[in-house]
Write a protein that holds these residues in place. Structure first.
Motif, PDB file in Angstrom:
ATOM      1  N   GLU A 160      -6.527 -13.163  73.183  1.00 26.96           N
ATOM      2  CA  GLU A 160      -7.620 -13.578  74.060  1.00 26.96           C
ATOM      3  C   GLU A 160      -8.868 -13.850  73.222  1.00 26.96           C
ATOM      4  O   GLU A 160      -9.167 -13.164  72.264  1.00 26.96           O
ATOM      5  N   GLY A 161      -9.579 -14.846  73.637  1.00 24.80           N
ATOM      6  CA  GLY A 161     -10.801 -15.205  72.939  1.00 24.80           C
ATOM      7  C   GLY A 161     -10.605 -16.114  71.755  1.00 24.80           C
ATOM      8  O   GLY A 161     -11.581 -16.566  71.136  1.00 24.80           O
ATOM      9  N   SER A 162      -9.349 -16.387  71.373  1.00 26.28           N
ATOM     10  CA  SER A 162      -9.088 -17.292  70.248  1.00 26.28           C
ATOM     11  C   SER A 162      -9.240 -18.736  70.716  1.00 26.28           C
ATOM     12  O   SER A 162      -9.058 -19.052  71.900  1.00 26.28           O
ATOM     13  N   TYR A 163      -9.543 -19.595  69.811  1.00 25.45           N
ATOM     14  CA  TYR A 163      -9.770 -20.998  70.150  1.00 25.45           C
ATOM     15  C   TYR A 163      -8.489 -21.831  69.993  1.00 25.45           C
ATOM     16  O   TYR A 163      -7.689 -21.607  69.088  1.00 25.45           O
ATOM     17  N   THR A 164      -8.357 -22.814  70.870  1.00 26.11           N
ATOM     18  CA  THR A 164      -7.246 -23.771  70.782  1.00 26.11           C
ATOM     19  C   THR A 164      -7.507 -24.742  69.642  1.00 26.11           C
ATOM     20  O   THR A 164      -8.643 -25.232  69.476  1.00 26.11           O
ATOM     21  N   VAL A 165      -6.469 -25.018  68.875  1.00 29.97           N
ATOM     22  CA  VAL A 165      -6.577 -25.909  67.717  1.00 29.97           C
ATOM     23  C   VAL A 165      -5.913 -27.255  68.053  1.00 29.97           C
ATOM     24  O   VAL A 165      -4.765 -27.284  68.498  1.00 29.97           O
ATOM     25  N   VAL A 201      -2.068 -23.186  70.774  1.00 28.39           N
ATOM     26  CA  VAL A 201      -2.751 -22.255  71.670  1.00 28.39           C
ATOM     27  C   VAL A 201      -2.428 -20.836  71.226  1.00 28.39           C
ATOM     28  O   VAL A 201      -1.270 -20.390  71.371  1.00 28.39           O
ATOM     29  N   GLU A 211      -1.341 -29.581  70.382  1.00 28.01           N
ATOM     30  CA  GLU A 211      -2.351 -28.552  70.099  1.00 28.01           C
ATOM     31  C   GLU A 211      -1.668 -27.194  69.953  1.00 28.01           C
ATOM     32  O   GLU A 211      -0.548 -26.998  70.453  1.00 28.01           O
TER      33      GLU A 211
END
Length: 601
Positions: A543-548, A539, A537
């Motif tokens: 801050e506030g970003s989504y894990t892909v 990361v 994944e």
């Protein structure tokens, strides 16, 4: 579940083996005995010798506890000696100098290409018969036997002239008369040898006859003096041409200096090159620095190479049907080229028949094997500080040492390699070793020298990859043996180093690849034996970003693909996280590497 941090670790430790004291050791390069059964060849590389010996080892091992496969059997690590002449001990320097003198003398005499010339007794034989021949002719006292028919006829028709000549010729004038006649004969073309001898004898007899008629008291003395006086010039006259011819020949030979022959082995001259010392030291070490034995070995090797046709062999096209049986691949951690010998390939019946069915096919395979070795040796660096040895990896998986044809061909190849390729092996690594082979090796181990044993490493099927990684980096090991090196176009090459990690049982290992700018991240990963879960994944750092999710977590079985290759296009700072979860009861070997490529955006 326990977690491990990302920390490269070395290969698993292996316990040192027990050493055995040998009373009468044999060295790795000892010449094979002339016996019809070449048993001593096999101990050199661990090959079985006879069916009976193998069966005895198997029976003996059955009665004892089974061999443990989770150990790598090895001796004290072997350290190669230096080829820098200045670093050699004084006795070895002296031996090297003595060997050079022997080789230079042999080159001057052309002993590497032609046998020494036979002794020249012909000159003495030519001198002996000619004086004897003149002597015999001069000692014949009977005029009837020496006179030709023409001389007799002249005496009968002209008795008055002959008597006048005989009366006027005194004893002292006989030699002078002969000398005058000899000078006149020199002006005319010389007659054949037999005719000339007959004429001289006739003149002598005529002179002697005149003396007898004139003064009977001097008959005996006059005959003796006349014969001596006449025969001496005749002998000189006839012997001179025979003596001049052989005497002039050596003068002409001395005038033309004989150039020493030039002999090359593996493209390097025996003398006159800094790499020549490296070649000579190989032969000296093979014969424990016994100079005469090393010289004999070199001479035999040069002769064998010419008889075998090594130079023309390099250009022959012998096909590629054995490319999977023996092949060169990569280098070890010290830079030695690695040669793999895969004996299990001969389980293919068609290949086995095409290789060992008859003498012609065995000879072709042997020539192919020597050709591959010669090409590999030509790539070595024979400079004093260069790499001039190979590492041999012998894969014994599905190996049947009881097949007679394979054993005979192996023994034949071993003898050629032993006699003509000394000190070319830095390490012998045996992998996928069956239990009966380890038992057999235990039986013959006492006959090895410590030097030979220190080059051998034995590993069972479960520890084969560990044994290879101890000496060869994972990126250099072929994928079929647990490494990362594969054929075809790949994102990674052998120069891209890999990290080696051991994952403990019931543990999870996390790998992180940081990314600070836009790029394409490429990685590949492998777990030996798999039976673990894998996921990847991305990361983001913000801050506030989504894990892909890059690769969904999944269980990978041992029969699945050996190496996982993946990529991810990074558009913002962050990191790629790989997770390896080992829920089995065995520790696992984890290999991985990564690199970034610029994005086209």
């Amino acid at each position: 579940m326990a977690e491990e941090t990302q920390k490269p670790a070395a290969a698993s430790e292996t316990p040192p083996p027990t050493e055995q004291v040998v009373e009468k050791p044999i060295t790795e390069n000892d010449p094979l005995p002339p016996a019809p059964e070449p048993e001593p060849e096999a101990p050199e590389t661990g090959k079985p010798t006879t069916e009976e010996a193998i069966e005895e080892a198997i029976e003996a091992e059955k009665s004892s506890k089974p061999v443990e496969e989770d150990k790598i059997v090895q001796s004290t690590s072997f350290k190669e000696e230096s080829n820098v002449v200045g670093e050699l001990p004084d006795p070895e320097k002296k031996a090297l100098d003595e060997l050079k003198l022997l080789i230079q003398e042999a080159l001057n005499k052309h002993e590497f290409t032609a046998p020494p010339p036979p002794p020249p007794p012909a000159k003495e034989e030519e001198k002996v018969p000619e004086p004897v021949k003149v002597k015999e002719a001069s000692e014949e006292p009977k005029p009837e036997e020496a006179k030709p028919e023409e001389a007799k006829a002249e005496e009968e028709t002209k008795p008055e002239e002959s008597s006048k000549t005989e009366v006027e010729t005194p004893v002292e004038a006989a030699p002078a008369a002969v000398e005058v006649e000899a000078k006149e004969e020199e002006k005319t073309p010389p007659p054949p040898a037999e005719v000339a001898e007959t004429v001289v004898v006739a003149e002598v007899v005529e002179t002697v006859t005149a003396i007898v008629d004139e003064d009977g008291a001097k008959t005996v003395e006059a005959i003796e003096e006349t014969i001596i006086a006449v025969s001496a010039p005749a002998a000189v006259e006839e012997a001179a041409p025979a003596e001049v011819t052989p005497a002039e020949e050596p003068k002409e030979e001395d005038a033309i200096p004989i150039q020493p022959e030039e002999v090359y082995v593996w493209g390097i001259p025996l003398l006159g090159d800094e790499r020549s010392d490296t070649i000579l030291l190989k032969f000296l070490r093979a014969r424990d620095f016994k100079v005469k034995e090393a010289f004999t070995m070199i001479k035999n090797t040069v002769i064998w190479r010419k008889q075998f046709g090594i130079d023309s062999l390099l250009e022959e096209d012998l096909g590629n049907e054995w490319d999977k049986v023996v092949f060169m691949h990569g280098f070890d951690k010290e830079g030695h080229p690695v040669c793999y010998n895969v004996f299990g390939e001969f389980q293919n019946k068609e290949l086995y028949q095409n290789t060992f069915a008859d003498d012609e096919k065995r000879t072709k395979f042997l020539r192919w094997r020597i050709q591959l070795l010669e090409k590999s040796i030509r790539k070595l660096d024979f400079s004093p500080s260069g790499i001039c040895t190979l590492v041999q990896v012998n894969d014994l998986k599905n190996f049947s040492g009881l097949k007679r044809e394979l054993r005979l061909a192996t023994n034949q190849a071993l003898q050629l390699l032993q006699d003509n390729y000394p000190e070319f092996v830095a390490k012998q690594v045996f992998i996928n070793v069956p239990w009966w082979y380890l038992a057999f090796n235990r039986m013959i181990s006492p006959f090895f020298t410590q030097r030979t044993k220190s080059k051998f490493v034995f590993a069972g099927p479960s520890k084969s990859s560990d044994a290879l990684f101890k000496y060869i980096a994972p990126e250099q090991v072929p994928v079929q043996y647990g490494g990362l090196s594969r054929e075809g176009e790949q994102e990674f090459a052998t120069v891209d180093a890999a990290t080696e990690i051991t994952v403990k049982p019931a543990a999870k290992h996390i790998i992180e690849f940081p990314a600070d700018e836009k790029s394409i991240l490429v990685w590949e990963l492998r777990v030996l034996g798999w039976d673990v879960s894998y996921g990847a994944e991305f990361v983001p750092s913000a801050e506030g970003s989504y894990t892909v999710i890059v690769s969904k977590t999944r269980k990978i079985a041992p029969i699945d693909e050996p190496v996982i290759s993946d990529t991810y296009k990074i558009g913002e700072p962050g990191k790629v996280v790989l997770t390896v979860d080992n829920q089995s009861s065995k520790k696992k070997k984890l290999l991985y590497r990564s690199k970034t490529k610029p994005t086209s955006d």
